[in-house]
Design an enzyme around this catalytic site. Structure first.
Site, PDB file in Angstrom:
ATOM      1  CG  ASP A 214       7.638  -8.490  -9.505  1.00 10.56           C
ATOM      2  OD1 ASP A 214       8.047  -9.328  -8.676  1.00 10.56           O
ATOM      3  OD2 ASP A 214       8.264  -8.220 -10.553  1.00 10.56           O
ATOM      4  CG  ASP A 238       0.189  -0.126   3.399  1.00  8.20           C
ATOM      5  OD1 ASP A 238      -0.854  -0.278   4.060  1.00  8.20           O
ATOM      6  OD2 ASP A 238       0.382   0.838   2.627  1.00  8.20           O
ATOM      7  CG  ASP A 242      -5.256  -2.008   1.462  1.00  9.94           C
ATOM      8  OD1 ASP A 242      -5.059  -2.255   2.666  1.00  9.94           O
ATOM      9  OD2 ASP A 242      -5.676  -0.911   1.041  1.00  9.94           O
TER      10      ASP A 242
HETATM   11  C1  IPM Z   1      -2.549   0.528   7.289  1.00  2.00           C
HETATM   12  C2  IPM Z   1      -2.767   1.927   6.796  1.00  2.00           C
HETATM   13  C3  IPM Z   1      -1.678   2.827   7.354  1.00  2.00           C
HETATM   14  C4  IPM Z   1      -0.348   2.288   6.880  1.00  2.00           C
HETATM   15  C5  IPM Z   1      -1.832   4.324   6.974  1.00  2.00           C
HETATM   16  C6  IPM Z   1      -3.181   4.872   7.403  1.00  2.00           C
HETATM   17  C7  IPM Z   1      -0.726   5.166   7.539  1.00  2.00           C
HETATM   18  O1  IPM Z   1      -2.820   1.942   5.409  1.00  2.00           O
HETATM   19  O2  IPM Z   1      -2.533   0.327   8.523  1.00  2.00           O
HETATM   20  O3  IPM Z   1      -2.398  -0.375   6.465  1.00  2.00           O
HETATM   21  O4  IPM Z   1       0.098   2.612   5.759  1.00  2.00           O
HETATM   22  O5  IPM Z   1       0.277   1.524   7.613  1.00  2.00           O
HETATM   23 MG    MG Z   2      -2.783   0.049   4.507  1.00  2.00          MG
END
Ligand code: IPM
Ligand code: MG
Length: 355
Positions: A214, A238, A242
């Site tokens: 966090d 993940d 992002d």
């Molecule tokens: C990523 C994507 C994948 C994940 C999905 C599409 C399953 O978000 O490669 O980061 O969660 O790993």
């Molecule tokens: Mg992802």
């Protein structure tokens, strides 16, 4: 993918690489062609190859009647990751100076620039832990309800091998690893922290710090320049990758390499943009091809040992960015140097800049 193949072709010609590219359908294209997200022929071709350059899969709204286990995300992407033992996911996030306008942070928060390598464990944790199911149960008051179960499980060797990847990567960069966990709440976090600390002692030249997930999510926004290598379990990686990609201007800029063990000096790898399919802009010449193009560069580096060719692609990308070319996702009208281009034009410019 079309733009990445274009750039790869230009690179192969320039460096005289004996590169053989074979295409095969996967995801919804696989379902359309052979009734399966990962057709047997595609899997067989992957097995015969030295590396997989992968497009994006998944159209959440297409054909909801297909069960979740057979949909592209699980039946193709996760299956390939597991099938080939691709436990190490490398996601290099870089904000080039010229893209400062596309970063959502104020310039003073960008520090001396953002240059982070997210090292994400890719074949363990919540994604694959058993049991994993949705079931119907009876509550104490006698009523029936649904219950979903996902299991977060890691063994010591799984943590050790990804920790080695992070420490080795840090040696080639600025020598710092930030390991992410939730050791204040999760058993997994405690094992993760202890194991990473122990492996870290083998790398006296690399600095190690631990951070709760966090806090890390917050620190990415407050002071991203403090991070060099960020080591995470699957789900945290993940999410944080992002977030990091947004800092670097757009998810459309983030490539990834998913690697297995190195045997006889060769590393089989899977290379894909970290973002999804963006169905809303499909076929409109709007998508940013850079994540796919940089994934091809990672392939040349990690599976084909051609750092020179990889660098040529990375330099070409930086050059066109510096020249002001921008797809919509990284375009900011406030930047006087920015010039809006489509997917093809971006690919053409990068291919031309490789030579
Ligand atoms: C990523 C994507 C994948 C994940 C999905 C599409 C399953 O978000 O490669 O980061 O969660 O790993
Ligand atoms: Mg992802």
């Amino acid at each position: 993918m079309r733009e990445a193949l274009k750039v790869l072709d230009a690179t192969a010609r320039h460096f005289q690489l004996p590169l053989k590219v074979t295409e095969a359908p996967v995801g919804w294209a696989g379902i359309d062609a052979a009734g399966k997200a990962l057709p047997d022929a595609t899997l067989a071709l992957c097995r015969e190859s030295d590396a997989i350059l992968f497009g994006s899969v998944g159209l959440p709204d297409r054909d909801p009647t297909i069960p979740k286990e057979e949909r592209p995300e699980r039946a193709a992407l996760l299956r390939i990751r597991k099938e080939f033992g691709l436990f190490a996911n490398l996601r290099p996030v870089q904000l080039p100076k010229a893209l400062s306008h596309s970063c959502p942070l104020k310039p003073e928060r960008q520090g001396d620039g953002i240059d982070i390598l997210v090292v994400r464990e890719l074949t363990g944790g919540l994604y694959f832990g058993q049991p994993k199911r949705t079931e119907e149960i009876t509550l104490a008051d006698g009523s029936r309800t649904q219950r979903a179960i996902d299991t977060l499980v890691y063994t010591t060797p799984e943590i050790e091998r990804i920790a080695h990847v992070a420490f080795r990567s840090a040696r080639l960069r600025r020598g710092k690893v930030t390991s992410i966990d939730k050791a204040n709440v999760l058993e997994n976090g405690v094992l993760w922290r202890d194991t990473v600390s122990r492996i870290g002692r083998e790398y006296a030249d690399v600095g190690l710090e631990h951070m709760f997930v966090d806090n890390a999510a917050m620190q990415f926004l407050l002071r991203p320049a403090q991070f060099d290598v960020v080591l995470c379990e699957n789900m945290f990686g993940d999410i944080l990758s992002d977030e990091a990609a947004a800092l670097a201007g757009s998810l459309g800029m983030l490539p990834s390499a998913s690697l297995g063990a190195t045997t006889d000096g060769r590393t089989f790898g899977f290379y894909e943009p970290a973002g999804g399919t963006a169905p809303d802009i499909a076929g409109k010449d709007l998508a940013n091809p850079i994540a796919q193009i940089l994934s091809a560069a990672l392939m040349l580096r990690h599976s084909f040992g051609r750092d020179d060719a990889a660098k040529a692609i990375e330099r070409a990308v930086l050059k066109v960015i510096h020249d002001g070319l921008r797809t919509g996702d990284i375009f900011n009208a406030a930047d006087p140097a920015a010039r809006r281009v489509g997917t093809r034009q971006m690919g053409d410019a990068i291919a031309a800049a490789v030579g």
